[in-house]
Design a protein around this motif. Structure first.
Motif, PDB file in Angstrom:
ATOM      1  N   ALA A 162       0.831  -1.200   0.000  1.00 53.94           N
ATOM      2  CA  ALA A 162       0.000   0.000   0.000  1.00 53.94           C
ATOM      3  C   ALA A 162       0.870   1.257   0.000  1.00 53.94           C
ATOM      4  N   ALA A 170       2.533   1.667  -3.385  1.00 44.68           N
ATOM      5  CA  ALA A 170       1.581   2.180  -4.372  1.00 44.68           C
ATOM      6  C   ALA A 170       1.405   3.680  -4.215  1.00 44.68           C
ATOM      7  N   LYS A 171       1.283   4.130  -2.974  1.00 41.14           N
ATOM      8  CA  LYS A 171       1.150   5.569  -2.726  1.00 41.14           C
ATOM      9  C   LYS A 171       2.362   6.332  -3.239  1.00 41.14           C
ATOM     10  N   LEU A 178      -2.750   9.503  -2.636  1.00 38.22           N
ATOM     11  CA  LEU A 178      -3.800   8.653  -2.071  1.00 38.22           C
ATOM     12  C   LEU A 178      -3.725   8.670  -0.553  1.00 38.22           C
ATOM     13  N   ASP A 232      -7.341   4.564   0.857  1.00 36.47           N
ATOM     14  CA  ASP A 232      -7.484   4.362  -0.583  1.00 36.47           C
ATOM     15  C   ASP A 232      -6.390   3.449  -1.127  1.00 36.47           C
ATOM     16  N   ALA A 233      -5.187   3.578  -0.607  1.00 33.95           N
ATOM     17  CA  ALA A 233      -4.091   2.712  -1.052  1.00 33.95           C
ATOM     18  C   ALA A 233      -4.379   1.258  -0.691  1.00 33.95           C
ATOM     19  N   ASN A 239      -7.339  -0.080  -0.180  1.00 35.70           N
ATOM     20  CA  ASN A 239      -8.461  -0.526  -1.014  1.00 35.70           C
ATOM     21  C   ASN A 239      -8.004  -0.861  -2.427  1.00 35.70           C
ATOM     22  N   SER A 240      -7.084  -0.082  -2.963  1.00 38.61           N
ATOM     23  CA  SER A 240      -6.606  -0.349  -4.323  1.00 38.61           C
ATOM     24  C   SER A 240      -5.854  -1.673  -4.379  1.00 38.61           C
ATOM     25  N   ILE A 268      -8.449  -4.400  -4.421  1.00 41.74           N
ATOM     26  CA  ILE A 268      -9.069  -4.488  -5.743  1.00 41.74           C
ATOM     27  C   ILE A 268      -8.153  -5.238  -6.717  1.00 41.74           C
ATOM     28  N   LEU A 269      -6.865  -4.907  -6.670  1.00 42.82           N
ATOM     29  CA  LEU A 269      -5.920  -5.595  -7.547  1.00 42.82           C
ATOM     30  C   LEU A 269      -5.829  -7.089  -7.219  1.00 42.82           C
TER      31      LEU A 269
END
Length: 56
Positions: free
Chosen positions: A23, A26-27, A38, A42-43, A45-46, A49-50
């Motif tokens: 996470a 990704a941020k 993000l 949100d990070a 959650n992304s 999702i991935l």
């Protein structure tokens, strides 16, 4: 060897769990490459999702 981005080195040297590291990575990547910021939520959650797209 010289590392240009010290934020990424600090992140790699941290004691985060694998999911937390993903996470935060990704941020960092989104902020540096696309100037998108993000929230931590949100990070996370992304990443979830991935993971859902990774069908075996």
């Amino acid at each position: 060897m010289y590392f240009k981005n010290t934020d990424s080195i600090k992140l790699l040297d941290s004691d985060l769990s694998i999911d937390e590291l993903k996470a935060q990575w990704a941020k960092l990547a989104l902020q540096e490459r696309f100037n998108v910021v993000l929230s931590d939520e949100d990070a996370k959650n992304s990443i979830e999702i991935l993971k859902s797209f990774n069908v075996n």
